[in-house]
Write a protein that holds these residues in place. Structure first.
Motif, PDB file in Angstrom:
ATOM      1  N   ASP A  50       0.880  -1.149   0.000  1.00 25.01           N
ATOM      2  CA  ASP A  50       0.000   0.000   0.000  1.00 25.01           C
ATOM      3  C   ASP A  50       0.925   1.208   0.000  1.00 25.01           C
ATOM      4  OD1 ASP A  50      -1.667   2.143   0.515  1.00 25.01           O
ATOM      5  OD2 ASP A  50      -2.972   1.005   1.862  1.00 25.01           O
ATOM      6  N   GLU A  52       0.461   4.230  -0.759  1.00 23.14           N
ATOM      7  CA  GLU A  52      -0.141   5.427  -0.168  1.00 23.14           C
ATOM      8  C   GLU A  52       0.228   5.535   1.316  1.00 23.14           C
ATOM      9  OE1 GLU A  52      -2.719   7.548  -2.162  1.00 23.14           O
ATOM     10  OE2 GLU A  52      -1.090   6.631  -3.338  1.00 23.14           O
ATOM     11  N   ARG A  53      -0.022   4.432   2.021  1.00 24.41           N
ATOM     12  CA  ARG A  53       0.225   4.430   3.460  1.00 24.41           C
ATOM     13  C   ARG A  53       1.621   3.935   3.809  1.00 24.41           C
ATOM     14  NH1 ARG A  53      -5.584   2.557   5.982  1.00 24.41           N
ATOM     15  NH2 ARG A  53      -6.878   3.185   4.225  1.00 24.41           N
ATOM     16  N   ASP A  54       2.445   3.698   2.770  1.00 27.14           N
ATOM     17  CA  ASP A  54       3.821   3.262   3.011  1.00 27.14           C
ATOM     18  C   ASP A  54       3.875   1.958   3.804  1.00 27.14           C
ATOM     19  OD1 ASP A  54       6.608   3.528   2.821  1.00 27.14           O
ATOM     20  OD2 ASP A  54       6.710   4.423   4.819  1.00 27.14           O
ATOM     21  N   VAL A  55       2.976   1.040   3.453  1.00 24.80           N
ATOM     22  CA  VAL A  55       2.930  -0.236   4.160  1.00 24.80           C
ATOM     23  C   VAL A  55       3.223  -1.382   3.197  1.00 24.80           C
ATOM     24  CG1 VAL A  55       1.444  -1.875   5.378  1.00 24.80           C
ATOM     25  CG2 VAL A  55       1.263   0.578   5.865  1.00 24.80           C
ATOM     26  N   ARG A  79       7.635  -0.971   6.506  1.00 27.52           N
ATOM     27  CA  ARG A  79       7.522   0.199   5.646  1.00 27.52           C
ATOM     28  C   ARG A  79       8.216  -0.109   4.338  1.00 27.52           C
ATOM     29  NH1 ARG A  79       6.800   4.032   9.534  1.00 27.52           N
ATOM     30  NH2 ARG A  79       5.260   4.994   8.174  1.00 27.52           N
ATOM     31  N   THR A 228      -4.395  -2.798   7.013  1.00 23.20           N
ATOM     32  CA  THR A 228      -4.700  -1.457   6.493  1.00 23.20           C
ATOM     33  C   THR A 228      -6.067  -0.957   6.947  1.00 23.20           C
ATOM     34  OG1 THR A 228      -3.285  -1.658   4.563  1.00 23.20           O
ATOM     35  CG2 THR A 228      -5.209  -0.250   4.362  1.00 23.20           C
ATOM     36  N   SER A 229      -7.022  -1.887   7.069  1.00 25.35           N
ATOM     37  CA  SER A 229      -8.356  -1.440   7.478  1.00 25.35           C
ATOM     38  C   SER A 229      -8.415  -1.425   8.997  1.00 25.35           C
ATOM     39  CB  SER A 229      -9.422  -2.348   6.886  1.00 25.35           C
ATOM     40  OG  SER A 229      -9.202  -3.698   7.184  1.00 25.35           O
TER      41      SER A 229
END
Length: 229
Positions: A50, A52-55, A79, A228-229
């Motif tokens: 992800d 966007e969230r750097d995950v 990360r 993420t959720s």
DNA sequence: GCGACAG
DNA sequence: ATCTTGTCGC
């Protein structure tokens, strides 16, 4: 699920990353046949992002090589440790993949990676890199020929053709399903190309892709959603 | 110089 | 890799 940090001294630039590859490539072992197909443990590793969230989430899934039954699985979150640059994929995936492998309750045996091993601009793709860092036998299986060339293998399952970088044979295009696009197999570490192809053919019993990558892919996507959720 | 290019 | 519905087929 394990949490990981980017290791101290991790390459920050493409130049540094390429220098690391040039140093580590000297440690790849190419003169071992590797474990016999259909025996012991086979482990699939894969990663989902992800950005966007750097995950980034990695999964490691251990199967019994004979039955393809699930024996163990582990995941890790981290990360994003490097941007995607063709030829430098390993720097994006490896810290989290190592953490997932560490989380397994049993030995991984042979490791099957998404991507390439020897078939790489500097002959040191993800599978070779992971093999050198862990000492484990590794194979790379890719869905695309990258920059390499091949002639279409025969139509039956099991047919194969050399994957080439110029005159050099760096892997094999292996047809795992009749009349379906082949997968691209290359040696990572401590496995012969013949043996690698035999393993992948056995693992791709029911689908084009080996069961190891299918299971690892499903697990890391699920784990990413949950993280993420 | 430009395009191609594992995941 | 990821963005994304339905749809054709075994």
């Amino acid at each position: 699920m394990t949490t990981v940090r980017i290791p101290a001294g991790w390459p920050a630039t493409e130049e540094e990353a390429r220098a690391v590859q040039d140093e580590l490539r000297t440690r790849v072992v190419l003169d071992e046949p590797g474990p016999p197909p259909g025996t012991g443990h086979v482990t699939g590793v894969d990663v989902a992002y992800d950005d966007e969230r750097d995950v980034v989430v990695a999964a490691a899934v251990v199967l019994d090589a004979a039955s393809l039954d699930l024996l163990a699985e582990a995941t890790a979150v981290g990360r994003v440790s490097f941007p995607y640059v063709p030829g430098l994929l390993a720097f994006r995936e490896i810290p989290t993949v190592l953490a997932a492998l560490d989380g397994l309750p049993c030995p991984p045996g042979l490791v099957v990676c998404d991507g390439y091993g020897l078939a790489h601009p500097r002959r040191f793709g993800l599978a070779s890199h992971l093999g050198v860092l862990t000492g484990l036998p590794t194979i790379g299986v890719a869905k695309n020929p990258f920059t390499f060339t091949y002639e279409e293998p025969g139509t039956p399952r099991g047919a194969s053709a050399p994957l080439r970088a110029g005159d050099e044979e760096v892997g094999r295009a292996l047809r795992t399903r009749a009349d379906v696009k082949p997968v691209f197999v290359s040696v990572g570490h401590r496995v012969s190309l013949d043996n690698a192809c035999a393993h992948i053919l056995a693992l791709a019993r029911d689908y084009r892709l080996p069961e190891t990558t299918r299971r690892a892919d499903a697990l890391c996507r699920r784990a990413l959603r949950e993280a993420t959720s």
